[in-house]
Design a protein around this motif. Sequence first.
Motif, short mmCIF file in Angstrom:
data_model
loop_
_atom_site.label_atom_id
_atom_site.label_comp_id
_atom_site.label_asym_id
_atom_site.label_seq_id
_atom_site.Cartn_x
_atom_site.Cartn_y
_atom_site.Cartn_z
N MET B 208 -15.16 45.05 -11.14
CA MET B 208 -14.80 46.39 -11.63
C MET B 208 -14.43 46.34 -13.10
O MET B 208 -14.79 47.21 -13.89
CB MET B 208 -13.64 46.96 -10.81
CG MET B 208 -14.04 47.45 -9.43
SD MET B 208 -12.61 47.69 -8.39
CE MET B 208 -12.43 49.43 -8.46
N TYR B 210 -15.41 44.08 -15.29
CA TYR B 210 -16.59 43.80 -16.12
C TYR B 210 -17.48 45.01 -16.32
O TYR B 210 -18.08 45.18 -17.36
CB TYR B 210 -17.42 42.66 -15.50
CG TYR B 210 -16.93 41.30 -15.90
CD1 TYR B 210 -16.90 40.93 -17.25
CD2 TYR B 210 -16.49 40.38 -14.97
CE1 TYR B 210 -16.45 39.70 -17.64
CE2 TYR B 210 -16.03 39.14 -15.34
CZ TYR B 210 -16.01 38.80 -16.69
OH TYR B 210 -15.57 37.57 -17.08
N VAL B 211 -17.60 45.85 -15.28
CA VAL B 211 -18.52 46.98 -15.43
C VAL B 211 -17.82 48.20 -16.03
O VAL B 211 -18.45 49.24 -16.19
CB VAL B 211 -19.22 47.35 -14.10
CG1 VAL B 211 -20.01 46.18 -13.59
CG2 VAL B 211 -18.23 47.85 -13.07
N GLY B 212 -16.54 48.07 -16.34
CA GLY B 212 -15.89 49.14 -17.10
C GLY B 212 -15.15 50.18 -16.28
O GLY B 212 -15.06 51.33 -16.68
#
Lengths: 229, 297
Positions: B208, B210-212
């Motif tokens: 979560m 890492y993907v923003g």
Amino acid sequence: MIEIYHLYKKYLKNELYALKDINLIIDRGEFVFVVGHSGSGKSTLLKLLLREILPTKGSIKIFGRDITRLKNREIPFLRRNIGMVFQDFRLLEDRNVFENVAFSLRVIGTSPREIRKRVPLTLELVGLKNKAFKRPHELSGGEQQRVCVARAIVNRPAMLLADEPTGNLDPATSMEIMTLFQDINIRGTTVIVATHAKDIVDHFQKRVVVLENNQLVSDQERGAYFNAR
Amino acid sequence: MHVRSLLYFIGEAFKSIARNGWMSIASIGVVSITLLILGSFMVLSYNVDLFTQDKKEQLQIVLFLDEAGNEETILELQKKLASHPRLEEARFVSKEEAMERLKAQLGDRAYLLEGIDSAEENPLRDRYQLRTKVPEDIPVVAKEIEKYPGVGYLDYGKGVVEPLFQLTGLVRWIGLAFMAGLAATAIFLIAHTIRLTVYIRRREIMIMKYVGATDWFIRWPFIFEGSILGIVGAIVPLFVIYYGYEAAAHWLQSNVYFITLIPTENIMEEIIKIIIPLGVVLGVLGSSISVRRFLKV
């Protein structure tokens, strides 16, 4: 797109620099290999770009903004523009391929309609159209890495970072994954791959940035792993 | 917060609760026991309050005037009493009025007072009836007033009132301490459950980030999980109290006629207002502790 000036990174006060005086400019739509031995600072560089860590000195501008000055609550929005691919895939084992990819859209608040539209398109792009309902453990290593790539690009980021993406894959599969990166790059995404896979770097004839002893020692267009050193 | 996100958070929270199984049940159990005890205390004390309200209001200090006192000291005393911050009322009762009351109290045995009921021979004293704002203040106020000039002596049930108030005070403190202990246990268990969830979901949390996903997007499911544990832990004792109270009221009505209980609906309305929010507070506190300590976002 990326402008790095006089970048230094030291993890602990009394330690040596993990990165020393790095200057690097990467334009929109470029494909760049960052090569070097383990411990040369490749991963540190990627972590800095993702704002996982802060530099000790120097500035990093991405999309024209100095990311070292971002507020904590602004970081997620930087990361929405950067896809990340890992050596160890980091998939959720309790969900199928579709859900793994959809997950990264759902947690940034994308509508279910948009998710149903974009995930199949992305799976088609990475060549996993027929494996959408398989669990990660039912897939080969190469396929798992494709899921990881799909997850990284499903939100259409401007930039894709990959940290040793072929480290766990055999040479043939590695070549396939790298070709996939090339396809993604051709569609306009800036791609930065940290690797020490010599054959691949030599084969693709892209820009090669070499890190050695924590310094940037060479930066060549259409470089190769060895003649770059 | 978007409705879609809200549904997502609640869905994730329920998934975790199901996955954590026994830990969730233990957390709900301790919250339930804490709130059951609190609720029972409340039910009991509301009824006891209703029952003792009249009795307590009857508690007063009777101040007998010093017979040697002159007009001036009495006026002075009256002024002091009227301005005393802890007194609700100071009513003067002349000895004639007191005699009339005594007669009324004795009823058909009022003949006993014959011969001493004339104005000249009345043995009673002029007095003030003092009521404090809080019944528990009686002993303190009495001690203070005793020293005022013009005061003969006081009657306020000395030696009876103090221990009674001490006892009720003690019971209240023990109950509070006991409940504080239970509440701390409940918070601890919820925190532990959430910590378990954070551990189980560490991979998801990492992705979560890492993907923003925003920090609050990551945190909310854990807060919801704690709140749901707290709310369920509050609903259970409400049912127990409802049926328990119904049964007790039924039994009392058919066996002990003179006790009137507060109607079930009224008392439930009162305790729901306290118990449910408390459940939520316990849950939110427990989960915030773990979110703060173990969720590095």
